[in-house]
Scaffold this motif. Sequence first.
Motif, short mmCIF file in Angstrom:
data_model
loop_
_atom_site.label_atom_id
_atom_site.label_comp_id
_atom_site.label_asym_id
_atom_site.label_seq_id
_atom_site.Cartn_x
_atom_site.Cartn_y
_atom_site.Cartn_z
N ALA A 92 0.89 -1.24 -0.08
CA ALA A 92 0.01 0.14 0.07
C ALA A 92 0.67 1.37 -0.10
O ALA A 92 0.25 2.42 -0.02
N GLY A 93 2.29 1.15 0.12
CA GLY A 93 3.19 2.30 0.16
C GLY A 93 3.17 2.82 1.43
O GLY A 93 3.89 4.31 1.41
N ALA A 94 2.91 2.23 2.54
CA ALA A 94 2.99 2.92 3.92
C ALA A 94 4.33 2.71 4.19
O ALA A 94 4.95 1.73 4.06
N PRO A 95 4.81 3.60 5.06
CA PRO A 95 5.82 3.38 5.83
C PRO A 95 6.13 2.07 6.66
O PRO A 95 5.00 1.94 7.42
N ILE A 96 7.16 1.51 6.99
CA ILE A 96 7.09 0.38 8.01
C ILE A 96 8.06 0.79 9.31
O ILE A 96 9.14 1.48 9.13
N SER A 97 7.40 0.55 10.18
CA SER A 97 8.00 0.97 11.72
C SER A 97 8.28 -0.48 12.30
O SER A 97 7.33 -1.19 12.55
#
Length: 115
Positions: free
Chosen positions: A109-114
């Motif tokens: 989805a193109g979300a940042p990964i933490s």
Amino acid sequence: MAVTADEFTVREKFFPKLARVLARVPLADELVAAYYAAFDRATPLKAKGILIGALAYFILPIDALPDFVLGLGFTDDMAVLLAAFNMVRNHVTDDHRRRARETIARLKAGAPISV
């Protein structure tokens, strides 16, 4: 416990590389589950070492088969990972796999990964 060079490399470079190559990596969910197992405090030290070694092989540019080779580039990486997985499969839990599925969905989805 001291942090090894491979452990540092995996922590720093795993998700950026995975995000770049996700569409071409077979078994990405198992790869991410291995990452979560490798850094889980409950995973035995020997299993962590095996998984970190396999993950470092995925990340490092020196490879038996370069990753850019179309269609074949990640086959050696996946062979190393599957061999490692077979040795430590009892330490990769359903929770690691659930987190991996969630992470893959966020990456797609193109979300940042933490972590």
